[in-house]
Design a protein around this motif. Structure first.
Motif, PDB file in Angstrom:
ATOM      1  N   ASN A   6       0.832  -1.184   0.000  1.00 18.31           N
ATOM      2  CA  ASN A   6       0.000   0.000   0.000  1.00 18.31           C
ATOM      3  C   ASN A   6       0.872   1.241   0.000  1.00 18.31           C
ATOM      4  O   ASN A   6       1.736   1.395   0.865  1.00 18.31           O
ATOM      5  CB  ASN A   6      -0.862  -0.025   1.261  1.00 18.31           C
ATOM      6  N   ILE A   7       0.658   2.093  -0.981  1.00 15.50           N
ATOM      7  CA  ILE A   7       1.433   3.329  -1.068  1.00 15.50           C
ATOM      8  C   ILE A   7       0.484   4.504  -0.919  1.00 15.50           C
ATOM      9  O   ILE A   7      -0.305   4.778  -1.828  1.00 15.50           O
ATOM     10  CB  ILE A   7       2.155   3.435  -2.426  1.00 15.50           C
ATOM     11  N   PRO A   8       0.525   5.191   0.201  1.00 15.56           N
ATOM     12  CA  PRO A   8      -0.319   6.384   0.331  1.00 15.56           C
ATOM     13  C   PRO A   8       0.076   7.401  -0.735  1.00 15.56           C
ATOM     14  O   PRO A   8       1.248   7.536  -1.079  1.00 15.56           O
ATOM     15  CB  PRO A   8      -0.005   6.896   1.732  1.00 15.56           C
ATOM     16  N   SER A  23       0.286  10.555  -0.758  1.00 16.40           N
ATOM     17  CA  SER A  23       1.167  11.660  -0.387  1.00 16.40           C
ATOM     18  C   SER A  23       2.626  11.227  -0.275  1.00 16.40           C
ATOM     19  O   SER A  23       3.507  12.058  -0.135  1.00 16.40           O
ATOM     20  CB  SER A  23       0.722  12.238   0.947  1.00 16.40           C
ATOM     21  N   ARG A  24       2.887   9.905  -0.317  1.00 16.63           N
ATOM     22  CA  ARG A  24       4.265   9.443  -0.171  1.00 16.63           C
ATOM     23  C   ARG A  24       4.952   9.223  -1.512  1.00 16.63           C
ATOM     24  O   ARG A  24       6.101   8.832  -1.559  1.00 16.63           O
ATOM     25  CB  ARG A  24       4.317   8.127   0.605  1.00 16.63           C
ATOM     26  N   GLN A  32       7.036  10.023  -4.443  1.00 21.99           N
ATOM     27  CA  GLN A  32       8.017  11.061  -4.754  1.00 21.99           C
ATOM     28  C   GLN A  32       8.036  11.353  -6.241  1.00 21.99           C
ATOM     29  O   GLN A  32       7.923  12.486  -6.651  1.00 21.99           O
ATOM     30  CB  GLN A  32       9.409  10.633  -4.312  1.00 21.99           C
ATOM     31  N   THR A  76       9.203   5.991  -3.719  1.00 22.96           N
ATOM     32  CA  THR A  76       8.911   6.660  -2.459  1.00 22.96           C
ATOM     33  C   THR A  76      10.236   7.001  -1.792  1.00 22.96           C
ATOM     34  O   THR A  76      11.289   6.655  -2.295  1.00 22.96           O
ATOM     35  CB  THR A  76       8.107   5.762  -1.514  1.00 22.96           C
ATOM     36  N   ALA A  77      10.160   7.644  -0.651  1.00 22.20           N
ATOM     37  CA  ALA A  77      11.388   7.990   0.065  1.00 22.20           C
ATOM     38  C   ALA A  77      11.871   6.847   0.937  1.00 22.20           C
ATOM     39  O   ALA A  77      12.788   7.007   1.712  1.00 22.20           O
ATOM     40  CB  ALA A  77      11.153   9.229   0.924  1.00 22.20           C
ATOM     41  N   GLY A  78      11.245   5.685   0.813  1.00 21.97           N
ATOM     42  CA  GLY A  78      11.610   4.553   1.660  1.00 21.97           C
ATOM     43  C   GLY A  78      12.964   3.990   1.317  1.00 21.97           C
ATOM     44  O   GLY A  78      13.693   4.531   0.494  1.00 21.97           O
ATOM     45  N   THR A  79      13.315   2.894   1.958  1.00 27.53           N
ATOM     46  CA  THR A  79      14.610   2.288   1.698  1.00 27.53           C
ATOM     47  C   THR A  79      14.471   0.900   1.079  1.00 27.53           C
ATOM     48  O   THR A  79      14.847   0.690  -0.059  1.00 27.53           O
ATOM     49  CB  THR A  79      15.438   2.196   2.983  1.00 27.53           C
ATOM     50  N   SER A  80      13.911  -0.043   1.835  1.00 27.26           N
ATOM     51  CA  SER A  80      13.874  -1.402   1.320  1.00 27.26           C
ATOM     52  C   SER A  80      12.821  -1.554   0.238  1.00 27.26           C
ATOM     53  O   SER A  80      12.907  -2.443  -0.593  1.00 27.26           O
ATOM     54  CB  SER A  80      13.617  -2.378   2.456  1.00 27.26           C
ATOM     55  N   ASN A  81      11.842  -0.722   0.254  1.00 24.97           N
ATOM     56  CA  ASN A  81      10.754  -0.839  -0.714  1.00 24.97           C
ATOM     57  C   ASN A  81      10.590   0.480  -1.458  1.00 24.97           C
ATOM     58  O   ASN A  81       9.481   0.927  -1.717  1.00 24.97           O
ATOM     59  CB  ASN A  81       9.470  -1.178   0.047  1.00 24.97           C
ATOM     60  N   ALA A  82      11.713   1.091  -1.788  1.00 25.56           N
ATOM     61  CA  ALA A  82      11.658   2.462  -2.285  1.00 25.56           C
ATOM     62  C   ALA A  82      11.054   2.552  -3.680  1.00 25.56           C
ATOM     63  O   ALA A  82      10.526   3.578  -4.060  1.00 25.56           O
ATOM     64  CB  ALA A  82      13.048   3.082  -2.293  1.00 25.56           C
ATOM     65  N   VAL A 138       8.378   0.693  -6.261  1.00 27.42           N
ATOM     66  CA  VAL A 138       7.358  -0.329  -6.433  1.00 27.42           C
ATOM     67  C   VAL A 138       6.978  -0.355  -7.902  1.00 27.42           C
ATOM     68  O   VAL A 138       6.670   0.673  -8.490  1.00 27.42           O
ATOM     69  CB  VAL A 138       6.121  -0.021  -5.566  1.00 27.42           C
ATOM     70  N   VAL A 181       8.330  16.628  -0.314  1.00 29.49           N
ATOM     71  CA  VAL A 181       9.721  16.203  -0.437  1.00 29.49           C
ATOM     72  C   VAL A 181      10.575  16.926   0.585  1.00 29.49           C
ATOM     73  O   VAL A 181      10.569  18.132   0.585  1.00 29.49           O
ATOM     74  CB  VAL A 181      10.271  16.507  -1.837  1.00 29.49           C
TER      75      VAL A 181
END
Lengths: 223, 509
Positions: A159-161, A163-164, A166, A188-194, A196, A223
């Motif tokens: 699930n990717i909100p 607003s997240r 990028q 997204t700004a994530g790391t392991s799942n940056a 998708v 951002v």
């Protein structure tokens, strides 16, 4: 009382911790005497399977869930055919060298038959996996974001909100262009799942989803 | 966002002149080891000394770099210009700055200058590396960045750039007057050194360094021969040899522990954490002083950890994950370990300062699936059976005691481990705790969640379990927040509520 391993074990079995009654002055995050939510002993038969399997694809509650474009499956098939053809050519070269170096009918039968069987197996296997994967793949776009369900053996729902998000990429390889589909990658700004990836979308649909996710209500500093 | 002000309003500045010294110094250090080799181990050949001429271009380069490097503090951004042939101009908006680190070695302190690293959430290295600035300039810079930020975070919710670009100088936030939140006493620093296993790492590094100088076979051969020179091993009775070995091992262990204490002393001496408005500032170091600044808002994940040794002394440690650059700088170490060691009774007050949204008293813990213990026991059983069947063919039967005892230990460990696992959710925070031997408490604010996934492997499905995983910005991928072994309906509820809350809370890095 906070360091008692026995109580640690006890809490896992669901009795409401003694800490629920008396406020513990000495806060200990690890202590098992912290308040524990009582186990609502859910009847085991009642626990639904984690993900609705294919049979409930037509789940009336979940109408918005979309399958991938059917052309995705055709593109996969064609891709596998091309791969098989490449393997066949390589195999042919090796086989001919082998047989010419020491010609015999037996060798011809073993190498030729074995090679052919492997090729057929490869093509059928990859196609079957692509079918299974296609059936398990679905996505849903709504106001809050994007949800992707996938995985043949390792099921997952991502699930990717909105607003997240990028930035996004819409990419189309030669095969995808031929079948009129596109892949959407969402960063997204994530790391392991940056990143998708959502493959197998109709080209127009991919652009629409992109525009929806990057919609105009991102004036705030995302951002 | 280019500013519309006439450029002369804000003058371009240069680095402190001492920069020259430091950049020449760092290139000299690069040549020092080879240089020494030439001097001591060289064949005495004159040509080798000509190699030292490489030093001259390094000096020239340093001078050119210093002469062309300019920076400017605008109302809302930092601008940096450098380069001779390729001109470079970099704009770093203040509200994108994740943290500012300050590094001061003794020489820096003597000249009252510092190396400054400014990090944004991009890439692997600092966005700007200013070597070196005078302390005055650093203070001014910090103040400006903070002033811009506090305007951006407190008064504006949606559009920070709008307000920040107004011309009025934002009154400097109470940044210069910090309130000390946590001060680590010398005894605590020594205790930390004594109970952390840092010594082994140092020894490993030393070993690696020795190996660099000289291949390992030679080294061990050297040690053996030098021992042999002192004592003739053949003459000493076996029992004495054993005792000697034990004594040697004990001395080595004490030495390692001393190394660790020394490390802690050098690294963490005088550790103090201050709060400046919305920012947390930590400072530590005996020789090289490091100072890191993290806005409270920019903490992505918070950990509270406890090793067995810490538990013995009733201590815990607090660590945070930021989205800043991931380079392994010394400053990062001090920033991540925001509270290296503290008595657990002081934990609530510190957590209240570091992460006010987290109210640990209100957490209601939900345990994992009741069958988790059985599942993990099964895993141990399979592993031990595999190991035993391997041993069966290779070793005499008594060796089977190894997998058997491993099985018993594993099952005991699993029992406690499962008891310790639990998660809790409040309106703003998801908390997770795990581990009985090495304990860890993790808290993520909903606003910092990037993606949420609900996963189930074939094994999960067999046991009717599910995993919820959360991805956040910053930190290594190994520290992903995963909540395994959940009851399926709980996992789904958690997944849905995390999604709802994360989508509702906007993400501001």
């Amino acid at each position: 009382m906070s360091e008692n391993p026995d109580s640690a074990a006890g809490s896992s079995h669901g009795d409401a911790g003694p800490g629920a009654g008396d406020p513990n002055p000495d806060l200990d995050l690890f202590s098992a005497t912290a308040r524990v939510q009582p186990e609502q002993s859910e009847p085991e038969t009642d626990s639904r399977p984690l993900e609705t399997d294919e049979s409930s694809e037509e789940d009336p509650v979940d109408q918005q869930r979309q399958p991938l474009a059917p052309a995705k499956l055709r593109a996969d098939y064609l891709g596998h055919t091309i791969q098989t053809a490449v393997f066949a050519i390589i195999g042919l070269v090796f086989g001919v060298v082998q047989i010419v170096s020491e010609p015999s009918a037996f060798r011809l039968a073993v190498i030729g038959g074995g090679g052919l069987a492997l090729l057929v197996l490869y093509k059928l296997g990859t196609d079957a996996f692509a079918r299974a994967s296609y059936r398990r793949y679905s996505y849903r776009v709504d106001e809050s974001g994007l949800e992707i369900r996938r995985g043949v053996l390792w099921h997952s729902v991502i699930n990717i909100p909105r607003s997240r998000v990028q930035h996004t990429d819409v990419s189309r390889g030669p095969l995808e262009r031929f079948f009129g589909i596109a892949s959407l990658s969402i960063h997204t700004a994530g790391t392991s799942n940056a990143t998708v990836l959502l493959p197998g979308l109709e080209a127009r649909r991919a652009l629409w989803i992109r525009n929806h996710l990057l919609g105009s209500d991102e004036e705030y500093d995302a951002v | 966002m280019p500013s519309e002000h006439p450029p002369p309003a804000v003058p371009w500045r240069r680095l402190h002149p001492a920069s020259l010294l430091f950049s020449i110094g760092s290139s000299a250090r690069g040549l020092l080891i080879p240089g020494l080799f030439v001097v001591f181990f060289g064949s005495g050949n004159r040509y080798e000394f000509w190699l030292m001429l490489f030093f001259i271009p390094a000096v020239l380069l340093a001078i050119i770099r210093y002469a062309t490097f300019r920076f400017r503090l605008d109302d809302d951004e930092l601008m940096i210009r450098h380069g001779v042939l390729t001109k470079n101009e970099r704009h770093i908006p203040f509200h994108r700055v994740q943290n500012i680190d300050l590094i001061q070695n003794p020489l820096h302190r003597l000249l009252s200058v510092a190396t400054v690293r400014i990090e944004t959430a991009s890439g692997t290295d600092a966005e700007a590396h200013l070597q070196v600035l005078s302390i005055d300039a650093v203070d001014r810079m910090r103040e400006r960045v903070f002033a811009g930020r506090s305007a951006g975070t407190t008064s504006v919710e949606l559009d920070s750039s709008e307000v920040e670009s107004t011309d009025d100088r934002v009154p400097p936030a109470p940044a210069s007057t910090g309130e000390a939140v946590f001060i680590m006493s010398l005894s605590e620093v020594l205790l930390l050194g004594a109970i952390s296993a840092r010594g082994l790492a140092i020894l490993g590094a030393l070993y690696g360094f020795m190996w660099q100088l000289d291949p390992i076979e030679n080294l061990s051969g050297y040690i053996e021969s030098s021992i042999g020179q002192i004592v003739d091993l053949g003459e000493i009775p076996k029992s004495l040899q054993v005792i000697g070995g034990l004594v040697l091992a004990a001395v080595l262990a004490i030495g390692i522990q001393l190394c660790s204490v020394l490390w802690a002393l050098i690294r963490l001496y005088g550790f103090r954490l201050e709060r400046h408005g919305e920012d947390l500032r930590s400072r530590c170091g005996l020789f090289t002083q490091v100072s890191g600044t993290i806005p409270r808002q920019r903490i992505q994940v918070l950990f509270v950890q406890q090793t067995p040794a810490m538990r013995l002394f009733g201590r815990v440690a607090i660590r945070v994950k930021t989205a800043g650059a991931q380079s392994d700088s010394s400053a990062q170490v001090s920033r991540q370990w925001i509270v290296p060691l503290i008595h657990k009774s002081r934990l609530p007050e510190l957590l209240a300062v570091i992460q006010p949204e987290l109210s640990p008293q209100d957490l209601v813990w939900t345990p994992v699936h009741p069958k988790t213990e059985r599942r993990l026991r099964r895993v141990w059983l399979v592993v031990c059976i595999l190991m035993a069947s391997g041993f069966w063919f290779l070793f005499p039967p008594w060796v089977l005691a190894v997998p058997a005892s491993l099985l018993v230990l594993g099952w005991i460990g699993v029992h406690f481990d499962v008891g310790a696992r639990a998660f809790a959710q409040t309106d703003s925070v998801l908390a997770y705790r795990q581990g009985w031997w090495f304990r860890r408490f993790t808290a993520v604010r909903h606003s910092k969640i990037q993606t949420i996934s609900l996963e189930s492997s074939p094994f999960d499905r067999r046991w009717k379990m599910a995993t919820v995983a959360i991805d956040t910005a910053g930190g290594g991928a190994t520290e992903r927040v995963t909540l395994p072994y959940l009851l399926p309906h709980r996992a789904e509820t958690l997944f849905a509520s995390l999604h709802r809350r994360a989508a509702a809370a906007e993400f501001r890095w």
